[in-house]
Motif scaffolding. Sequence first.
Motif, short mmCIF file in Angstrom:
data_model
loop_
_atom_site.label_atom_id
_atom_site.label_comp_id
_atom_site.label_asym_id
_atom_site.label_seq_id
_atom_site.Cartn_x
_atom_site.Cartn_y
_atom_site.Cartn_z
N GLY B 213 0.64 -0.93 -0.29
CA GLY B 213 0.37 0.02 -0.20
C GLY B 213 0.67 0.98 -0.28
O GLY B 213 0.06 2.49 0.04
N ILE B 214 1.81 1.32 0.31
CA ILE B 214 2.88 2.52 -0.70
C ILE B 214 3.34 2.29 -1.75
O ILE B 214 3.77 2.20 -1.91
N ILE B 215 2.69 3.63 -2.25
CA ILE B 215 3.09 4.14 -3.32
C ILE B 215 4.51 5.14 -3.23
O ILE B 215 4.55 6.57 -2.62
N ASP B 216 5.72 4.38 -3.97
CA ASP B 216 6.74 5.03 -3.73
C ASP B 216 7.08 5.58 -4.79
O ASP B 216 7.37 5.06 -6.09
N GLY B 217 7.31 6.69 -5.03
CA GLY B 217 7.77 7.81 -6.04
C GLY B 217 9.17 7.30 -6.75
O GLY B 217 8.65 7.29 -7.83
N ARG B 218 9.79 6.94 -6.28
CA ARG B 218 10.72 6.58 -6.38
C ARG B 218 10.59 4.80 -7.84
O ARG B 218 11.87 4.84 -7.98
N PHE B 219 9.51 4.65 -6.78
CA PHE B 219 9.63 2.64 -7.45
C PHE B 219 9.23 3.74 -9.14
O PHE B 219 9.34 3.43 -10.12
N ILE B 220 8.07 4.35 -9.44
CA ILE B 220 7.31 4.90 -9.96
C ILE B 220 8.81 4.98 -10.51
O ILE B 220 8.32 5.48 -12.47
N VAL B 221 9.54 6.37 -10.67
CA VAL B 221 10.58 6.71 -11.30
C VAL B 221 11.06 5.82 -12.04
O VAL B 221 11.69 6.07 -12.87
N TYR B 222 11.13 4.75 -11.16
CA TYR B 222 12.43 3.72 -11.33
C TYR B 222 12.00 3.04 -12.69
O TYR B 222 12.81 2.88 -13.74
N VAL B 223 10.74 2.88 -12.26
CA VAL B 223 10.50 2.12 -13.88
C VAL B 223 10.00 2.79 -15.13
O VAL B 223 10.53 2.36 -16.12
#
Lengths: 322, 244
Positions: B213-223
């Motif tokens: 449930g944690i939307i990590d901004g870094r994950f989005i940027v990473y992908v």
Amino acid sequence: MAAMIEIKSLRKEFGSFVAVDGVSFNVARGEVLGFLGPNGAGKSTTMKMITGFLAPTSGTAVVCGHDILRDPMKVKAAIGYLPEGAPAYPEMTPWSFLNFIGQIRGFRGADLRRRVDEAVQKTSLDSHLYVPIESLSKGYKRRVGLAQAIIHNPEVLIMDEPTDGLDPNQKHEVRKLIGEMAKDKAIILSTHILEEVEAICTRAVIIAAGKVIADGTPAQLAARSDRHNNITLRVQSRTAGNFKDHVSSVSGVSEVLMVREHDGVATWRIVPKSGAALITQVGALARQNNWEVLEIRLEQGRLDEVFRDLTADATAKAGREN
Amino acid sequence: MGHTLTIVKRELASYFITPVAYVFIVIFLFLTGIFTFYLGSFFERGMADLTPFFVFHPWLYLFLIPAISMRLWSEERKQGTIELLMTLPIPMYAMVLGKFLAAWLFTAIALALTFPLWITVNYLGTPDNGVILAGYIGSFMLAGAYLAIGAFISSISKNQVISFVGSVVVCLLFILAGFPVVLEFVSGLAPQWLINTISQFSFLTNFESLTKGIIDGRFIVYVLSMIGCFLFANAVMVEMKKAD
């Protein structure tokens, strides 16, 4: 006549192999240029460079005023191209395929519909519009490829073997279509079929081993044949026993050859000295001597012979150089 | 933009003309069901969330996404339609982006069709729908990363089987990068900073936080940056290999 296609010393190397070696020629509006050469001579490679699929190693081409290196998008927009084998998405129907191409070419709405209809009509595709392309016959697939190439009414049309693999009727139709479009376009088509060149091309360029080795109208090229201006004569042998001596004594005759004798009919070939026109003299001679002439014919020269002579030389030479 | 959209439309329509789309969707739904209910013990856990659904996605995608991406460029080259496409007045980015977006949109459709699960879990209990949304976003992003890798691999070979196997292997490497076993194996050979970097690249490490449930901004940027890199490599490869 302004040149619509200017090809300037195009050269393409694949590793150490030189596929196209300094090809230059121009094509003007209204010209249908037959691009001839044996397999592997560099025809397709040259066409792929003009249409922007392959980047030339050196040299360039200018299509409708746009350089292929500096302005490839404008060149691609100006050209209609039928690649070898007329590739198309097999799962699509001709209708959806042509709509896709039309949209890519920038047409929308009623304009798009009108252009698709026009291309369909010109290529007589109406009856097979909603069948997947993969289930179409070779002839229909080729028509889909042609329809795709002419949908934007291009000023320059480039076709790689447009009639390859078609039956004689289909060939005739494709040639008729090309002939109809010829007067306001510049057209390049490659082919192996020499009769096609004589039928629809206003000009022929022969290449071999990547180099242009001949460029002229089909009639000019045919005139380079050894047989050009020769006279072939068939005569009943019994009435013309002294044929060879009589004809040889005519001034301007270089050689008189017996081609064959069969069932009492001799076929002779009369080779003139260069430029001499002999047919009336030979005819008069026949009447004086009461030879029973069955046929007398002035040879125009044959394109396939010229083609063979020229390309065999060039290919052999390229072989020695390597 | 218009060109990209035209390509997206054609590609997406292509999925649905052929049985590819239907077969894929049916198998995807079937497998997610099996994983969720049997392996994930959806009912036995007695918790109102979709963790048992999302947790298997990295593994499910490992085989299903390359099955979509393998045809993207391999088929185009095999059929010779690449010559047609590349002699039309379309910029390269529009072709690469259009094909990728169509495939991504298609996986989004497949993912959206799992909505009965969401309805079920809401019927049975009161789950945190924010967590579920985060899971869906994470899963969608993950599919995008796999697809970008697959599109790139597909541009290397004319052969769809090679494209498929190649994509599975590369995606697997990205999954395994975060596994302790793998990290321990490399730890003797590489400096610590490199190992940390490798573990950061792992799909699993990144994906797990999303399913919680944690939307990590870094994950989005990473992908997104991964997609960007692989699509760029894709364009370069198409340019290099188009005429082979």
